[in-house]
Write a protein that holds these residues in place. Structure first.
Motif, PDB file in Angstrom:
ATOM      1  N   GLY A 104       0.785  -1.220   0.000  1.00  0.00           N
ATOM      2  CA  GLY A 104       0.000   0.000   0.000  1.00  0.00           C
ATOM      3  C   GLY A 104       0.817   1.269   0.000  1.00  0.00           C
ATOM      4  O   GLY A 104       0.329   2.328   0.390  1.00  0.00           O
ATOM      5  N   THR A 105       2.062   1.175  -0.418  1.00  0.00           N
ATOM      6  CA  THR A 105       2.936   2.339  -0.440  1.00  0.00           C
ATOM      7  C   THR A 105       2.801   3.063  -1.782  1.00  0.00           C
ATOM      8  O   THR A 105       2.786   2.430  -2.835  1.00  0.00           O
ATOM      9  CB  THR A 105       4.400   1.924  -0.226  1.00  0.00           C
ATOM     10  N   LEU A 106       2.723   4.378  -1.722  1.00  0.00           N
ATOM     11  CA  LEU A 106       2.695   5.197  -2.927  1.00  0.00           C
ATOM     12  C   LEU A 106       4.098   5.698  -3.233  1.00  0.00           C
ATOM     13  O   LEU A 106       4.902   5.919  -2.318  1.00  0.00           O
ATOM     14  CB  LEU A 106       1.759   6.390  -2.744  1.00  0.00           C
ATOM     15  N   THR A 107       4.383   5.896  -4.497  1.00  0.00           N
ATOM     16  CA  THR A 107       5.686   6.419  -4.871  1.00  0.00           C
ATOM     17  C   THR A 107       5.549   7.599  -5.810  1.00  0.00           C
ATOM     18  O   THR A 107       4.555   7.748  -6.519  1.00  0.00           O
ATOM     19  CB  THR A 107       6.557   5.347  -5.565  1.00  0.00           C
ATOM     20  N   LEU A 108       6.567   8.429  -5.799  1.00  0.00           N
ATOM     21  CA  LEU A 108       6.735   9.481  -6.789  1.00  0.00           C
ATOM     22  C   LEU A 108       7.903   9.074  -7.667  1.00  0.00           C
ATOM     23  O   LEU A 108       9.008   8.839  -7.171  1.00  0.00           O
ATOM     24  CB  LEU A 108       6.994  10.826  -6.102  1.00  0.00           C
ATOM     25  N   GLN A 109       7.642   8.947  -8.959  1.00  0.00           N
ATOM     26  CA  GLN A 109       8.645   8.475  -9.893  1.00  0.00           C
ATOM     27  C   GLN A 109       8.805   9.454 -11.045  1.00  0.00           C
ATOM     28  O   GLN A 109       7.901  10.225 -11.351  1.00  0.00           O
ATOM     29  CB  GLN A 109       8.246   7.103 -10.441  1.00  0.00           C
ATOM     30  N   ARG A 110       9.966   9.384 -11.646  1.00  0.00           N
ATOM     31  CA  ARG A 110      10.240  10.162 -12.862  1.00  0.00           C
ATOM     32  C   ARG A 110      10.780   9.192 -13.883  1.00  0.00           C
ATOM     33  O   ARG A 110      11.921   8.750 -13.784  1.00  0.00           O
ATOM     34  CB  ARG A 110      11.225  11.288 -12.574  1.00  0.00           C
ATOM     35  N   GLY A 111       9.932   8.818 -14.845  1.00  0.00           N
ATOM     36  CA  GLY A 111      10.301   7.727 -15.722  1.00  0.00           C
ATOM     37  C   GLY A 111      10.402   6.455 -14.898  1.00  0.00           C
ATOM     38  O   GLY A 111       9.496   6.107 -14.148  1.00  0.00           O
ATOM     39  N   ILE A 118       5.770   7.172  -0.194  1.00  0.00           N
ATOM     40  CA  ILE A 118       4.866   7.793   0.772  1.00  0.00           C
ATOM     41  C   ILE A 118       4.042   6.710   1.444  1.00  0.00           C
ATOM     42  O   ILE A 118       3.493   5.831   0.783  1.00  0.00           O
ATOM     43  CB  ILE A 118       3.911   8.791   0.080  1.00  0.00           C
ATOM     44  N   ALA A 119       3.942   6.791   2.762  1.00  0.00           N
ATOM     45  CA  ALA A 119       3.132   5.839   3.524  1.00  0.00           C
ATOM     46  C   ALA A 119       2.334   6.606   4.573  1.00  0.00           C
ATOM     47  O   ALA A 119       2.709   7.719   4.966  1.00  0.00           O
ATOM     48  CB  ALA A 119       4.014   4.787   4.183  1.00  0.00           C
ATOM     49  N   PRO A 120       1.220   6.020   5.069  1.00  0.00           N
ATOM     50  CA  PRO A 120       0.412   6.725   6.064  1.00  0.00           C
ATOM     51  C   PRO A 120       0.915   6.501   7.483  1.00  0.00           C
ATOM     52  O   PRO A 120       1.437   5.433   7.815  1.00  0.00           O
ATOM     53  CB  PRO A 120      -0.966   6.072   5.888  1.00  0.00           C
ATOM     54  N   GLY A 124      -3.275   9.415   9.890  1.00  0.00           N
ATOM     55  CA  GLY A 124      -3.677   9.810   8.542  1.00  0.00           C
ATOM     56  C   GLY A 124      -2.741  10.795   7.878  1.00  0.00           C
ATOM     57  O   GLY A 124      -2.901  11.084   6.690  1.00  0.00           O
ATOM     58  N   ARG A 125      -1.768  11.313   8.634  1.00  0.00           N
ATOM     59  CA  ARG A 125      -0.774  12.179   8.011  1.00  0.00           C
ATOM     60  C   ARG A 125       0.274  11.319   7.296  1.00  0.00           C
ATOM     61  O   ARG A 125       0.236  10.095   7.371  1.00  0.00           O
ATOM     62  CB  ARG A 125      -0.143  13.089   9.065  1.00  0.00           C
ATOM     63  N   LEU A 126       1.207  11.965   6.622  1.00  0.00           N
ATOM     64  CA  LEU A 126       2.099  11.243   5.725  1.00  0.00           C
ATOM     65  C   LEU A 126       3.523  11.152   6.250  1.00  0.00           C
ATOM     66  O   LEU A 126       4.032  12.061   6.903  1.00  0.00           O
ATOM     67  CB  LEU A 126       2.123  11.927   4.354  1.00  0.00           C
ATOM     68  N   ARG A 127       4.144  10.038   5.911  1.00  0.00           N
ATOM     69  CA  ARG A 127       5.582   9.857   6.106  1.00  0.00           C
ATOM     70  C   ARG A 127       6.188   9.642   4.729  1.00  0.00           C
ATOM     71  O   ARG A 127       5.624   8.927   3.894  1.00  0.00           O
ATOM     72  CB  ARG A 127       5.860   8.657   7.006  1.00  0.00           C
ATOM     73  N   VAL A 128       7.332  10.264   4.483  1.00  0.00           N
ATOM     74  CA  VAL A 128       7.975  10.148   3.179  1.00  0.00           C
ATOM     75  C   VAL A 128       9.439   9.753   3.354  1.00  0.00           C
ATOM     76  O   VAL A 128      10.120  10.216   4.271  1.00  0.00           O
ATOM     77  CB  VAL A 128       7.872  11.473   2.377  1.00  0.00           C
ATOM     78  N   ALA A 129       9.889   8.876   2.490  1.00  0.00           N
ATOM     79  CA  ALA A 129      11.304   8.544   2.373  1.00  0.00           C
ATOM     80  C   ALA A 129      11.738   8.941   0.970  1.00  0.00           C
ATOM     81  O   ALA A 129      11.071   8.602  -0.007  1.00  0.00           O
ATOM     82  CB  ALA A 129      11.535   7.053   2.597  1.00  0.00           C
ATOM     83  N   ALA A 130      12.823   9.681   0.865  1.00  0.00           N
ATOM     84  CA  ALA A 130      13.319  10.134  -0.444  1.00  0.00           C
ATOM     85  C   ALA A 130      14.570   9.361  -0.807  1.00  0.00           C
ATOM     86  O   ALA A 130      15.409   9.067   0.057  1.00  0.00           O
ATOM     87  CB  ALA A 130      13.607  11.626  -0.417  1.00  0.00           C
ATOM     88  N   TYR A 131      14.691   9.045  -2.080  1.00  0.00           N
ATOM     89  CA  TYR A 131      15.816   8.248  -2.568  1.00  0.00           C
ATOM     90  C   TYR A 131      16.718   9.016  -3.519  1.00  0.00           C
ATOM     91  O   TYR A 131      17.830   8.580  -3.796  1.00  0.00           O
ATOM     92  CB  TYR A 131      15.285   6.984  -3.256  1.00  0.00           C
ATOM     93  N   ARG A 132      16.224  10.145  -4.011  1.00  0.00           N
ATOM     94  CA  ARG A 132      17.012  11.006  -4.888  1.00  0.00           C
ATOM     95  C   ARG A 132      16.684  12.446  -4.512  1.00  0.00           C
ATOM     96  O   ARG A 132      15.651  12.710  -3.887  1.00  0.00           O
ATOM     97  CB  ARG A 132      16.663  10.762  -6.360  1.00  0.00           C
ATOM     98  N   TRP A 184       1.418   3.484  -7.332  1.00  0.00           N
ATOM     99  CA  TRP A 184       1.646   2.485  -6.301  1.00  0.00           C
ATOM    100  C   TRP A 184       3.021   1.869  -6.481  1.00  0.00           C
ATOM    101  O   TRP A 184       3.512   1.738  -7.602  1.00  0.00           O
ATOM    102  CB  TRP A 184       0.566   1.397  -6.362  1.00  0.00           C
ATOM    103  N   LEU A 185       3.608   1.462  -5.381  1.00  0.00           N
ATOM    104  CA  LEU A 185       4.959   0.909  -5.412  1.00  0.00           C
ATOM    105  C   LEU A 185       5.010  -0.318  -6.312  1.00  0.00           C
ATOM    106  O   LEU A 185       4.221  -1.238  -6.169  1.00  0.00           O
ATOM    107  CB  LEU A 185       5.404   0.532  -3.999  1.00  0.00           C
TER     108      LEU A 185
END
Length: 214
Positions: A104-111, A118-120, A124-132, A184-185
């Protein structure tokens, strides 16, 4: 939006800070201040300029990533915690590791490049892990999703941040931020970046983008 001009710092200044020799777009006042200060570089303005430039669909954004990552390191608070928070009056975001095995993890991708996951949280607020390093478009989406629900029970939108994120990924909300890149991941993620560095990127974008857009 203020006029932008390219800053070309001296090689010695770049070398001392561990920054690559590329053009750094900055707002005109920041450029003028850098020239007047004879070598004191406007690091936050340099990062913000690259965030804006990297968001362009035609930009060679991967070439800018080393500079963006190093600037974030230089601007990051001295904070080695596993998770930190970024917040303003109307939004709140936790930066830290995301358990990708829970589903159930959402992602932000570029290509095919994974930018962030992003996970809840339980509230209900958000937690984010960035990889780039995050460009301005990605940051705009994150901060839009992180806007807190209105406190009034009569408000038109009482959904949690996570509910809005899910709807944006599914395409069910015409008022959601741009859904391009939000999905979605579907891949394994690399090691996340240091939360303090991601916090520096978010703070820089929020502070300077609002000022430059005013």
């Amino acid at each position: 939006m203020q006029s932008m001009i390219e800053l070309h710092p001296k090689p010695d200044a770049l070398h001392g800070l561990g920054l690559p020799a590329i053009p750094y777009p900055v707002a005109l006042p920041a450029f003028q201040a850098a020239v007047a200060n004879d070598g004191e570089l406007p690091l936050a303005d340099m990062l913000h300029g690259l965030q804006l430039r990297a968001a362009d669909a035609a930009a060679d954004w991967q070439r800018m990533e080393p500079a963006m990552a190093r600037l974030a390191e230089l601007l990051a608070p001295d904070d080695a915690r596993e998770s930190v928070t970024a917040a303003a009056d109307d939004w709140w975001l936790e930066v830290g590791p995301v358990d990708l095995d829970q589903g159930g993890t959402l992602t932000l991708q570029r290509g095919h490049a994974l930018l962030a996951a992003i996970a809840p949280r339980e509230d209900g607020r958000l937690r984010v892990a960035a990889y780039r390093p995050l460009d301005s478009r990605t940051l705009e989406i994150l901060l839009a999703l992180a806007v807190l629900p209105a406190s009034s029970p009569d408000a038109a939108d009482a959904r949690t941040c996570w509910e809005r994120a899910q709807e944006a990924a599914a395409g069910g909300d015409p008022h959601a931020p741009s859904r391009e890149g939000l999905t979605w991941l579907s891949q394994r993620a690399p090691t996340p970046r240091k939360p303090a560095c991601v916090l520096a990127e978010i703070r820089t974008f929020h502070t300077l983008h609002r000022a430059r857009s005013g």
